[in-house]
Design a protein around this motif. Structure first.
Motif, mmCIF file in Angstrom:
data_model
loop_
_atom_site.group_PDB
_atom_site.id
_atom_site.type_symbol
_atom_site.label_atom_id
_atom_site.label_comp_id
_atom_site.label_asym_id
_atom_site.label_seq_id
_atom_site.Cartn_x
_atom_site.Cartn_y
_atom_site.Cartn_z
ATOM 1 N N ASP A 191 0.843 -1.205 0.000
ATOM 2 C CA ASP A 191 0.000 0.000 0.000
ATOM 3 C C ASP A 191 0.872 1.246 0.000
ATOM 4 O O ASP A 191 1.866 1.315 0.733
ATOM 5 C CB ASP A 191 -0.911 0.019 1.227
ATOM 6 N N TYR A 192 0.502 2.212 -0.836
ATOM 7 C CA TYR A 192 1.203 3.497 -0.911
ATOM 8 C C TYR A 192 0.175 4.618 -0.867
ATOM 9 O O TYR A 192 -0.943 4.467 -1.350
ATOM 10 C CB TYR A 192 1.978 3.632 -2.233
ATOM 11 N N GLN A 193 0.597 5.775 -0.342
ATOM 12 C CA GLN A 193 -0.286 6.941 -0.368
ATOM 13 C C GLN A 193 -0.108 7.657 -1.700
ATOM 14 O O GLN A 193 1.002 7.864 -2.171
ATOM 15 C CB GLN A 193 0.038 7.892 0.779
ATOM 16 N N LEU A 194 -1.232 8.042 -2.314
ATOM 17 C CA LEU A 194 -1.219 8.753 -3.597
ATOM 18 C C LEU A 194 -0.884 10.226 -3.360
ATOM 19 O O LEU A 194 -1.539 10.892 -2.564
ATOM 20 C CB LEU A 194 -2.585 8.613 -4.273
ATOM 21 N N LEU A 195 0.162 10.702 -4.049
ATOM 22 C CA LEU A 195 0.569 12.101 -3.910
ATOM 23 C C LEU A 195 0.116 12.951 -5.085
ATOM 24 O O LEU A 195 -0.354 14.069 -4.907
ATOM 25 C CB LEU A 195 2.104 12.205 -3.796
ATOM 26 N N ASP A 196 0.289 12.418 -6.308
ATOM 27 C CA ASP A 196 0.034 13.231 -7.493
ATOM 28 C C ASP A 196 -0.252 12.332 -8.691
ATOM 29 O O ASP A 196 0.159 11.172 -8.726
ATOM 30 C CB ASP A 196 1.273 14.104 -7.777
ATOM 31 N N ILE A 197 -0.960 12.888 -9.675
ATOM 32 C CA ILE A 197 -1.178 12.215 -10.958
ATOM 33 C C ILE A 197 -0.685 13.174 -12.036
ATOM 34 O O ILE A 197 -1.121 14.322 -12.087
ATOM 35 C CB ILE A 197 -2.667 11.883 -11.193
ATOM 36 N N VAL A 236 1.532 8.004 -11.796
ATOM 37 C CA VAL A 236 1.171 8.424 -10.445
ATOM 38 C C VAL A 236 2.435 8.581 -9.612
ATOM 39 O O VAL A 236 3.430 7.906 -9.845
ATOM 40 C CB VAL A 236 0.220 7.402 -9.762
ATOM 41 N N SER A 237 2.376 9.491 -8.663
ATOM 42 C CA SER A 237 3.460 9.681 -7.709
ATOM 43 C C SER A 237 2.967 9.144 -6.373
ATOM 44 O O SER A 237 1.920 9.576 -5.870
ATOM 45 C CB SER A 237 3.810 11.167 -7.612
ATOM 46 N N LEU A 238 3.683 8.183 -5.810
ATOM 47 C CA LEU A 238 3.260 7.512 -4.594
ATOM 48 C C LEU A 238 4.281 7.708 -3.479
ATOM 49 O O LEU A 238 5.473 7.806 -3.744
ATOM 50 C CB LEU A 238 3.080 6.009 -4.857
#
Length: 159
Positions: free
Chosen positions: A90-96, A102-104
């Motif tokens: 699991d990763y937190q979504l930072l940016d698309i 995606v940046s995780l």
């Protein structure tokens, strides 16, 4: 000897195998198997009786965990099959980004920027809409045999 330091560039991976052997007769529905060099989740297993020439055969039907394609394989039950090492992180979504990457945020605080949005329409829409609304989201990334893909989403509320 010499006072100069030697620099070694490593271009190889850790050498850990992407699969491990498991006897065909012990693989069950819901497990994983390598069919035609693709990691698959087993959806159906049927075993035929021993015939005139000895071995019982296992008929596996699996769904590729990355493409969703249905694959089949028939293996003698006493033989070994390759089973992929499948992990879920699991990763937190930072940016698309505009180009669909995606940046995780990883557990150790680094960013992971090498994954594209999933090809699954519904999941793709959920992620992009949730991000547009400014929600904090956790994405689940499945990895096996050197491939990675976003396979799930958890909404942890507004930012």
């Amino acid at each position: 000897m010499s006072d100069e330091e030697h620099q070694f560039e490593s271009k190889a991976d850790s050498g850990a195998s992407k699969t491990f052997p498991q006897q065909a007769g012990t693989i069950r529905k819901g497990g994983y198997i390598n069919i035609k060099n693709r990691p698959c989740k087993v959806v159906e297993v049927s075993t035929s009786k021993t015939g005139k020439h000895g071995h019982a055969k296992c008929n596996f039907v699996g769904i590729d965990i990355f493409t969703g394609k249905k694959l089949e394989d028939i293996v003698p039950s006493s033989h070994n099959c390759d089973v992929p090492h499948v992990s879920r992180t699991d990763y937190q979504l930072l940016d698309i980004t505009e180009d669909g990457f995606v940046s995780l945020l990883t557990d150790n605080g680094d960013t992971k920027d090498d994954l594209k949005l999933p090809t699954d329409e519904a999941l793709h829409k959920q992620i992009t809409e949730g991000f547009a609304e400014g929600k904090d989201m956790i994405v689940s990334v499945m990895s096996a045999m050197g491939e990675e893909q976003i396979c799930g989403l958890k909404d942890i509320g507004p930012k």
